[in-house]
Write an enzyme that holds these catalytic residues in place. Structure first.
Site, mmCIF file in Angstrom:
data_model
loop_
_atom_site.group_PDB
_atom_site.id
_atom_site.type_symbol
_atom_site.label_atom_id
_atom_site.label_comp_id
_atom_site.label_asym_id
_atom_site.label_seq_id
_atom_site.Cartn_x
_atom_site.Cartn_y
_atom_site.Cartn_z
ATOM 1 N N SER A 68 -32.229 41.494 59.619
ATOM 2 C CA SER A 68 -31.127 42.348 60.024
ATOM 3 C C SER A 68 -30.761 42.090 61.476
ATOM 4 O O SER A 68 -31.583 41.620 62.267
ATOM 5 C CB SER A 68 -31.536 43.816 59.835
ATOM 6 N N ASP A 69 -29.527 42.427 61.807
ATOM 7 C CA ASP A 69 -29.093 42.371 63.196
ATOM 8 C C ASP A 69 -28.096 43.490 63.442
ATOM 9 O O ASP A 69 -27.328 43.849 62.551
ATOM 10 C CB ASP A 69 -28.444 41.017 63.525
#
Length: 187
Positions: A68-69
């Site tokens: 994720s970012d």
């Protein structure tokens, strides 16, 4: 499926625990650099997929790797993690008395497919005083947070006066999307 969380974020790890998911943490170092022409969700999609590429070769058939970012998007600029207290103060000064977006992308990678989902939450800060901002940065040292703040911390408690979308996304992960996507992958 066996869930592999590829994140050192204590907030993301706690969310998976709170979702009552069994998971393993695997960490790989990757340089988070993206093409400068990317904007908004294109940045977080790119980085979540880039992070997944470090695991591509050794995913087992019964595993799903979650990467994720998250960025803060303000006035056409991506605000990542500040490199100094001074930069953190300036970021929050810029966010004061204004709306910004918190954009997260989550990449689910298996041996057979890759699914990238993104989510945007709009957040508004009241007008914050320089003293409030400096107190927060000095006491909470938000250098590990995109946009230099944690909504769950003091600055969020006193400063966020409106939010449109998922609170949990602002903390660090759109948990409802993680839950829905994992359920779909298990069918």
């Amino acid at each position: 499926m066996k869930i592999i969380l590829a994140s050192g974020s204590p907030r993301r790890q706690q969310f998976l625990k709170d979702l009552e998911l069994d998971f393993e943490i695997r960490l790989r170092s990757i340089e988070e650099v993206y093409p400068q022409e990317l904007q908004g969700t294109s940045i977080t999609d790119y980085l979540s997929k880039l992070k997944a590429s470090a695991y591509q070769k050794d995913i087992k058939k019964d595993e799903v790797v979650i990467t994720s970012d998250t960025i803060v998007w303000h006035k056409g600029v991506a605000l990542g993690k500040p490199k100094s207290s001074e930069q953190a103060i300036e970021m929050i000064v810029g966010l004061s008395d204004d709306w910004h977006e918190v954009i997260s992308s989550v990449c689910f990678t298996t041996t057979e497919k890759q699914i990238i989902k993104n989510y945007t939450t709009k957040v508004h800060f009241k007008a914050l005083s320089r003293k409030e901002i400096e107190h927060y940065v000095d006491k909470y040292q938000p250098l590990d947070k995109a946009g230099a703040y944690g909504i769950q911390e003091w600055i969020g408690l006193i400063g966020v006066d409106r939010i449109e979308g998922s609170y949990f996304n602002v903390v660090g992960l759109p948990t409802h999307i993680v839950y829905e996507t994992l359920n779909a992958l298990n069918q």
